[in-house]
Design a protein around this motif. Sequence first.
Motif, PDB file in Angstrom:
ATOM      1  N   PRO A 240       0.826  -1.211   0.000  1.00  0.00           N
ATOM      2  CA  PRO A 240       0.000   0.000   0.000  1.00  0.00           C
ATOM      3  C   PRO A 240       0.864   1.268   0.000  1.00  0.00           C
ATOM      4  O   PRO A 240       2.015   1.240   0.430  1.00  0.00           O
ATOM      5  CB  PRO A 240      -0.804  -0.107   1.298  1.00  0.00           C
ATOM      6  CG  PRO A 240      -0.128  -1.122   2.128  1.00  0.00           C
ATOM      7  CD  PRO A 240       0.810  -1.922   1.279  1.00  0.00           C
ATOM      8  N   LYS A 241       0.268   2.340  -0.503  1.00  0.00           N
ATOM      9  CA  LYS A 241       0.926   3.649  -0.451  1.00  0.00           C
ATOM     10  C   LYS A 241       0.415   4.350   0.800  1.00  0.00           C
ATOM     11  O   LYS A 241      -0.745   4.744   0.869  1.00  0.00           O
ATOM     12  CB  LYS A 241       0.520   4.471  -1.679  1.00  0.00           C
ATOM     13  CG  LYS A 241       1.288   4.139  -2.917  1.00  0.00           C
ATOM     14  CD  LYS A 241       1.620   5.434  -3.649  1.00  0.00           C
ATOM     15  CE  LYS A 241       2.629   5.281  -4.760  1.00  0.00           C
ATOM     16  NZ  LYS A 241       2.710   4.016  -5.434  1.00  0.00           N
ATOM     17  N   GLY A 242       1.252   4.467   1.806  1.00  0.00           N
ATOM     18  CA  GLY A 242       0.838   5.161   3.027  1.00  0.00           C
ATOM     19  C   GLY A 242      -0.127   4.338   3.856  1.00  0.00           C
ATOM     20  O   GLY A 242      -0.336   3.149   3.611  1.00  0.00           O
ATOM     21  N   VAL A 249      -4.645  -1.070   4.169  1.00  0.00           N
ATOM     22  CA  VAL A 249      -3.880  -1.488   5.348  1.00  0.00           C
ATOM     23  C   VAL A 249      -4.286  -2.900   5.780  1.00  0.00           C
ATOM     24  O   VAL A 249      -3.446  -3.765   6.043  1.00  0.00           O
ATOM     25  CB  VAL A 249      -4.072  -0.477   6.503  1.00  0.00           C
ATOM     26  CG1 VAL A 249      -3.486  -1.027   7.806  1.00  0.00           C
ATOM     27  CG2 VAL A 249      -3.422   0.856   6.141  1.00  0.00           C
ATOM     28  N   ALA A 250      -5.593  -3.152   5.794  1.00  0.00           N
ATOM     29  CA  ALA A 250      -6.091  -4.470   6.207  1.00  0.00           C
ATOM     30  C   ALA A 250      -5.633  -5.556   5.237  1.00  0.00           C
ATOM     31  O   ALA A 250      -5.227  -6.647   5.643  1.00  0.00           O
ATOM     32  CB  ALA A 250      -7.615  -4.440   6.291  1.00  0.00           C
ATOM     33  N   ALA A 532     -15.255   2.286  -0.606  1.00  0.00           N
ATOM     34  CA  ALA A 532     -14.641   3.606  -0.717  1.00  0.00           C
ATOM     35  C   ALA A 532     -13.142   3.425  -0.536  1.00  0.00           C
ATOM     36  O   ALA A 532     -12.705   2.868   0.467  1.00  0.00           O
ATOM     37  CB  ALA A 532     -15.205   4.517   0.370  1.00  0.00           C
ATOM     38  N   LEU A 533     -12.346   3.861  -1.508  1.00  0.00           N
ATOM     39  CA  LEU A 533     -10.908   3.616  -1.482  1.00  0.00           C
ATOM     40  C   LEU A 533     -10.144   4.895  -1.774  1.00  0.00           C
ATOM     41  O   LEU A 533     -10.682   5.809  -2.407  1.00  0.00           O
ATOM     42  CB  LEU A 533     -10.536   2.591  -2.570  1.00  0.00           C
ATOM     43  CG  LEU A 533     -11.230   1.225  -2.522  1.00  0.00           C
ATOM     44  CD1 LEU A 533     -11.016   0.488  -3.839  1.00  0.00           C
ATOM     45  CD2 LEU A 533     -10.706   0.393  -1.367  1.00  0.00           C
ATOM     46  N   THR A 534      -8.893   4.948  -1.319  1.00  0.00           N
ATOM     47  CA  THR A 534      -8.033   6.058  -1.727  1.00  0.00           C
ATOM     48  C   THR A 534      -6.700   5.583  -2.296  1.00  0.00           C
ATOM     49  O   THR A 534      -6.059   6.277  -3.062  1.00  0.00           O
ATOM     50  CB  THR A 534      -7.736   7.010  -0.537  1.00  0.00           C
ATOM     51  OG1 THR A 534      -7.123   6.229   0.509  1.00  0.00           O
ATOM     52  CG2 THR A 534      -9.004   7.656  -0.002  1.00  0.00           C
TER      53      THR A 534
END
Lengths: 584, 118
Positions: A240-242, A249-250, A532-534
Amino acid sequence: MKVLERPTRNLFFTGKGGVGKTSTSCAVAVALADRGKSVLLVSTDPASNLDEVFDTPLTNAPTAISAVPRLQAMNVDPEAAAAAYRERVVGPYRSLLPADAVASIEEQLAGACTVEIAAFDEFAKLIGDRDMAARYDHIVFDTAPTGHTLRLLALPAAWSGFFGSSVSGTSCVGPLQGMAAQRDLYSAAVASLSDPLVTTMTLVSRAERSALEEAERTSVELAELGVRNQALVLNGVFQPKGTDDPVAVAMHRQERAAIAAMPARIAALERSVIPLKPRQVVGVEALRGFFTDFDGGTVLPLPHRPRSLPDFAQLVDQLQSGGRGLVMTMGKGGVGKTTVASRIAVELARRGFAVHLTTTDPAAHVAAAVGRVPENLTSGEINPRLEVERYRAEVMATTGAKLDANGRALLEEDLSSPCTEEIAVFQAFARVVEEARDRFVVVDTAPTGHTILLLDAAQAYHKEVMRQAKSVSDAVRNLLPRLRDPAFTRIVLCTLAEATPVHEAAALQRDLRRAGIEPYAWLVNQSLAPLALTDPLLLARRAQEGRYIDEVADTHAGRAFILPWEAGVSASVESSPEQVARIA
Amino acid sequence: MSTLDIYDPAQCCATGACSPDADDELAQFASSLEWLKQCGVAVSRYNLGHQPGAFAQNTMVKGTLEKDGIACLPLVIADGKIVSKGRYPTRGELGQQLGVAEQAGCAPAAPGAKRCCG
């Protein structure tokens, strides 16, 4: 990448559907050709997308890839090879025998065994052929023969026609007898598979518990057969980025846990880790970056979002309408059918229905998880391994007792076939379904069309002999018409929003239709689409899903539903008790 | 010498492994055939899935298939006469048709062989 440092002549990539065998083998083939080697790339996936990957129309003969000097590629379809074999056997008799006799021969030859043997026939022609050996430095295969096939080939009785004369004339080796002229070629092929200087077997897996466990089983099985030159590729590992995106993260944490808990044998293999790509690997440039690209290049600005489909609650709304009946989840390994079955059972129980849940994953512990749910949900387990063992012991003690050593060895191998496991499991769940006529029964497996047709034929036959011999058990007899009754039985086909799982589910559906059964619904599981994702990589993956969600909804499914990816209930950890409990 | 020809249906794994019940009927029948062989009967066995030619070339078999469909299998023919359709005859029936006394004891009796179940 080990296979790039000390490449053997034959490079096989094996693993379950959707782990990236084709992408990995394409990338290896391109890398070897770029280093000046002459390479033949062979895809045996019936839904192969090599044409798309290289933007070159391919056939079942080697074709040059213009963008990569020294690389040739071909598609081999084992289903088509099996069909050609069937036609060689049946064709001459179409006009000579009645239609039902011809149909029964065809069904006998429609099993998984025939396809496996036909696939081996294709391998053998390529790796055992001297002309081929002279023409290429390397032959790269995006799949590998199964342990079952290799063991069959090793049995002397498989070649002697033993069963043809002395018991009843047929077994998994029926197709082999039809190809007996190839025996020397097959022996040469088997010998080169176990020669570490000639062949490397690369196991491809995702960083998921169930996929890694399956890779471990394959590794042990192949080693027992003398195929010891193995390597491991962990494909699609996510970085993941950040830390802003909780889904990312999960997901990352889950993969790390699966890798940390990797089974011993594969953990000791030389390992290559390949990063998750934002989109499908298509085109020679993408293949050249396959081993190194952690970013996967730049991600397109704000990729479009896939269409929405009815959600899980709506699926259960429809399933509950009958007030009782059989719900079966079906799909290839890794699509989460056990989790889906548990969730359906729990949700139906929560709505006040009497429900019995049975799962076939011995590690699922669903029983423990659902113990917290009201009394209207009961649960049980069918362990395929135990069912097969029980079945095997029974057959060996009866039929086996009357055979000599060669015959027994062959019968034992017949009993290791995929058909046998299906039959053994089918019998077990016929008993379960019988238990509960006044409630919902939810099962995490369904018989294939091939099994149903065989059982149907056997049932017709047993009708004739009922007075004389023991008949098909009542449970099986009652189950067959119920499976065909859409008011009683509902099959939920599970898939992921990715190419291979969708194509595999479509193949299961075609097979069921052959037996007169129409799946009730498709469920796209573990989807990013509703989330919802970033994270930019996950955003790109989500956009990528659109194409497959469309394909499911528009082409395959009568009714399509979607279930989002959820921490703790994806395929990798679907069996752990805490997590299944959480959905309850 | 007497002859006995058996025309079996096509089954996936007719070793019994793939039949819906672990069925020792087939094995019992096979042991009856062994006994008849020991008694000098010429026994031939054909499977529709692997030797369709044997079915197509025998006019009696082909005719029965056309009339009764595959339900007539297994079809058992002794000395050119149909003995049974759609089932495996018992050892007693076979012996009677071929004039071999069941007590003849040409070979050790197979374990678990059924006498008759009408």
